[in-house]
Design a protein around this motif. Structure first.
Motif, PDB file in Angstrom:
ATOM      1  N   MET A 270       0.788  -1.114  -0.090  1.00  0.00           N
ATOM      2  CA  MET A 270      -0.004   0.046  -0.070  1.00  0.00           C
ATOM      3  C   MET A 270       0.860   1.321   0.029  1.00  0.00           C
ATOM      4  O   MET A 270       1.364   1.762   1.064  1.00  0.00           O
ATOM      5  CB  MET A 270      -0.871  -0.133   1.235  1.00  0.00           C
ATOM      6  CG  MET A 270      -1.721  -1.249   1.391  1.00  0.00           C
ATOM      7  SD  MET A 270      -2.934  -1.312   0.217  1.00  0.00           S
ATOM      8  CE  MET A 270      -2.704  -2.457  -0.985  1.00  0.00           C
ATOM      9  N   ALA A 272       0.312   4.102  -1.839  1.00  0.00           N
ATOM     10  CA  ALA A 272      -0.693   5.333  -2.447  1.00  0.00           C
ATOM     11  C   ALA A 272      -0.603   6.258  -1.029  1.00  0.00           C
ATOM     12  O   ALA A 272      -0.634   5.871   0.165  1.00  0.00           O
ATOM     13  CB  ALA A 272      -2.001   4.889  -2.635  1.00  0.00           C
ATOM     14  N   PHE A 321       3.195   1.833   4.334  1.00  0.00           N
ATOM     15  CA  PHE A 321       4.180   2.898   4.144  1.00  0.00           C
ATOM     16  C   PHE A 321       3.794   3.960   5.418  1.00  0.00           C
ATOM     17  O   PHE A 321       2.751   4.049   5.757  1.00  0.00           O
ATOM     18  CB  PHE A 321       4.096   3.527   2.866  1.00  0.00           C
ATOM     19  CG  PHE A 321       4.909   3.166   1.865  1.00  0.00           C
ATOM     20  CD1 PHE A 321       4.740   1.857   1.254  1.00  0.00           C
ATOM     21  CD2 PHE A 321       6.103   3.755   1.381  1.00  0.00           C
ATOM     22  CE1 PHE A 321       5.386   1.425   0.321  1.00  0.00           C
ATOM     23  CE2 PHE A 321       6.832   3.106   0.379  1.00  0.00           C
ATOM     24  CZ  PHE A 321       6.414   1.818  -0.083  1.00  0.00           C
TER      25      PHE A 321
HETATM   26  N1  CTP Z   1      -3.588   4.183   4.022  1.00  0.00           N
HETATM   27  C1  CTP Z   1      -4.543   3.617   3.407  1.00  0.00           C
HETATM   28  N2  CTP Z   1      -5.492   4.252   3.427  1.00  0.00           N
HETATM   29  C2  CTP Z   1      -5.995   5.222   3.983  1.00  0.00           C
HETATM   30  C3  CTP Z   1      -4.830   6.101   4.377  1.00  0.00           C
HETATM   31  C4  CTP Z   1      -3.732   5.474   4.390  1.00  0.00           C
HETATM   32  O1  CTP Z   1      -4.375   2.438   2.975  1.00  0.00           O
HETATM   33  N3  CTP Z   1      -7.280   5.867   4.001  1.00  0.00           N
HETATM   34  C5  CTP Z   1      -2.164   3.638   3.906  1.00  0.00           C
HETATM   35  C6  CTP Z   1      -1.226   4.374   3.069  1.00  0.00           C
HETATM   36  O2  CTP Z   1      -1.138   3.763   1.742  1.00  0.00           O
HETATM   37  C7  CTP Z   1       0.097   3.965   3.607  1.00  0.00           C
HETATM   38  C8  CTP Z   1      -0.234   4.167   5.133  1.00  0.00           C
HETATM   39  O3  CTP Z   1      -1.801   3.693   5.127  1.00  0.00           O
HETATM   40  O4  CTP Z   1       0.583   2.835   3.363  1.00  0.00           O
HETATM   41  C9  CTP Z   1       0.121   5.353   5.797  1.00  0.00           C
HETATM   42  O5  CTP Z   1      -0.808   5.776   6.395  1.00  0.00           O
HETATM   43  P1  CTP Z   1      -0.731   7.344   6.968  1.00  0.00           P
HETATM   44  O6  CTP Z   1      -1.604   7.904   6.356  1.00  0.00           O
HETATM   45  O7  CTP Z   1       0.546   7.882   7.162  1.00  0.00           O
HETATM   46  O8  CTP Z   1      -0.782   6.925   8.331  1.00  0.00           O
HETATM   47  P2  CTP Z   1      -2.056   7.111   9.583  1.00  0.00           P
HETATM   48  O9  CTP Z   1      -2.171   5.903  10.135  1.00  0.00           O
HETATM   49  O10 CTP Z   1      -3.259   7.706   8.652  1.00  0.00           O
HETATM   50  O11 CTP Z   1      -1.200   8.167  10.503  1.00  0.00           O
HETATM   51  P3  CTP Z   1      -1.233   9.776  10.606  1.00  0.00           P
HETATM   52  O12 CTP Z   1      -1.799  10.197   9.583  1.00  0.00           O
HETATM   53  O13 CTP Z   1      -1.602   9.924  11.731  1.00  0.00           O
HETATM   54  O14 CTP Z   1       0.409   9.778  10.077  1.00  0.00           O
END
Ligand code: CTP
Length: 397
Positions: A270, A272, A321
């Protein structure tokens, strides 16, 4: 080079079929046992007698002649590889759709060996949306696509669509048989790019992700033998041939596409940059600027990585990621646990040359056993190789 390899060569109707005489000769010289099948249209471009003489086997093009029936199932089982060269636009469309109206298609649909194609068509046909979709579809079946060359075409124009030269096909096949492909038979799902969350018909909330890192990972997984489905948000980056690509816009579309594919996935990466929030409602018409202040109510998107992590079964491997600005390692380790991932790739924005908008990246990988694998700043292609090699290492650990 190809000593003892059994190659079933399917020739379809394209002017490039004349080159198969040289191709058969090269394959036989390299030690391969070659049997040739032709579509009826291909026999207009090169004679069965030529290819029978060079291959030293009868050439088949009909499912049945008089009282004899060609055993397409046994031909499909005989081969180590089925090579379709040239692959015409029409035969490509039949492969994508599963049509069975000639011997070549019957053998193709019965083949249990790897299938390799060398497409040949005019540039406009090659770039047509239907051809792009069909190539993407057969890549999703796990077939290998030998890239077309750029050059002079039968139409007299110059462009993409020439069949790879017989020497290049021979070289590709030699590499195919000698390469150690650690992920052959595995199915991978990769997400890449940003998502766009619509505010109204003309505006959206997005981010600066280019999709390049995820596309490089998809390409490396493919190079290592996996059949790859790439779920790609709005990105203008080019996707190499051989990767089944599903284009999406929003986080919700990416979520749905990933959940469709995940049950048959062995490795999910994942990468994206999915929007964490999306507008509660999308205005059906363009919003006019009739007030000084304007606010949009946002709601959380569904976390794809978390959802796949929660539903993964034994044998499925999920990679997430983390893009962090502070306390990077602690956050990365936390994501590994909370999102049920097998591996987290950390990009720290404190590292020079890492993150969005660069052609380089610097990562640290964390696994479930508490190991940490730091890597130097590298090109995104080399970073992708480090990520995929670490996945292979952990799959075998
Ligand atoms: N990701 C996902 N679906 C979402 C949001 C994030 O699959 N709706 C996945 C991204 O592709 C990546 C990981 O989650 O592999 C990164 O998450 P991130 O957005 O950095 O982490 P969060 O858990 O949302 O934490 P924060 O925003 O608090 O850093």
């Amino acid at each position: 080079m190809l000593t003892g390899k059994k190659i079933l060569l399917g020739v379809s109707g394209s002017i490039a079929a004349y080159k198969t005489a040289i191709l058969v000769r090269l394959l036989v010289k390299a030690g391969a046992d070659v049997k040739v099948l032709m579509t009826p249209a291909a026999t207009h471009f090169v004679t069965p007698l030529t290819l029978a003489t060079l291959s030293r086997h009868a050439v088949l093009s009909e499912l049945a002649t008089n009282d004899s029936w060609a055993n397409h199932v046994m031909l499909g089982r005989w081969a180590d590889v089925m090579l379709i060269a040239p692959l015409s636009c029409n035969t490509l469309a039949k492969m994508a759709g599963g049509h069975c109206d000639n011997l070549l298609m019957a053998v193709y649909l019965s083949a249990v060996c790897p299938v390799v194609v060398a497409p040949a068509m005019d540039e406009d046909m090659w770039h047509h949306a239907a051809t792009r979709r069909n190539i993407s579809t057969i890549a999703g079946y796990g077939h290998h696509i030998i890239p077309v060359a750029h050059g002079e075409l039968a139409s007299g124009l110059t462009g993409d669509g020439r069949m790879a030269e017989p020497e290049a096909i021979l070289e590709w096949l030699s590499g195919f048989f000698t390469a150690k492909k650690s992920l052959e038979g595995k199915r991978a799902l990769v997400t890449a790019g940003p998502t766009y969350e619509a505010i109204d018909p003309v505006r959206f909330i997005g981010n600066h992700s280019s999709g390049k890192m995820g596309i490089a990972i998809a390409a490396e997984l493919r190079r290592q033998g996996a059949a790859v489905t790439l779920v790609l948000g709005p990105s203008s980056a080019e996707v190499p041939q051989g990767i089944h690509t599903i284009r999406v816009q929003s986080a919700a579309e990416m979520y749905a596409a990933c959940h469709d594919v995940f049950p048959t996935t062995d490795i999910a990466v994942m990468s994206a940059a999915v929007a964490d929030y999306t507008p509660v409602t999308m205005a059906s018409q363009k919003i006019k600027k009739d007030s000084d202040r304007f606010s949009i109510e946002l709601t959380r998107t569904k976390d794809i990585l978390l959802s796949l992590g929660q539903q993964k079964k034994a044998g499925q491997f999920v990679v997430g990621f983390a893009l962090e600005t502070h306390d990077e390692k602690a956050y990365a380790r936390k994501k590994l646990i909370t999102k049920h991932a097998d591996m987290i790739v950390l990009n720290s924005l404190n590292d020079q040359g890492a993150g969005f908008g660069h052609d380089t990246n610097k990562i640290t990988i964390f696994d479930q056993q508490g190991n940490e694998y730091p890597f130097a700043v590298k090109s995104k292609t080399d970073v992708a190789a480090d990520i995929v090699n670490t996945i292979i290492h952990l799959l075998h650990a």
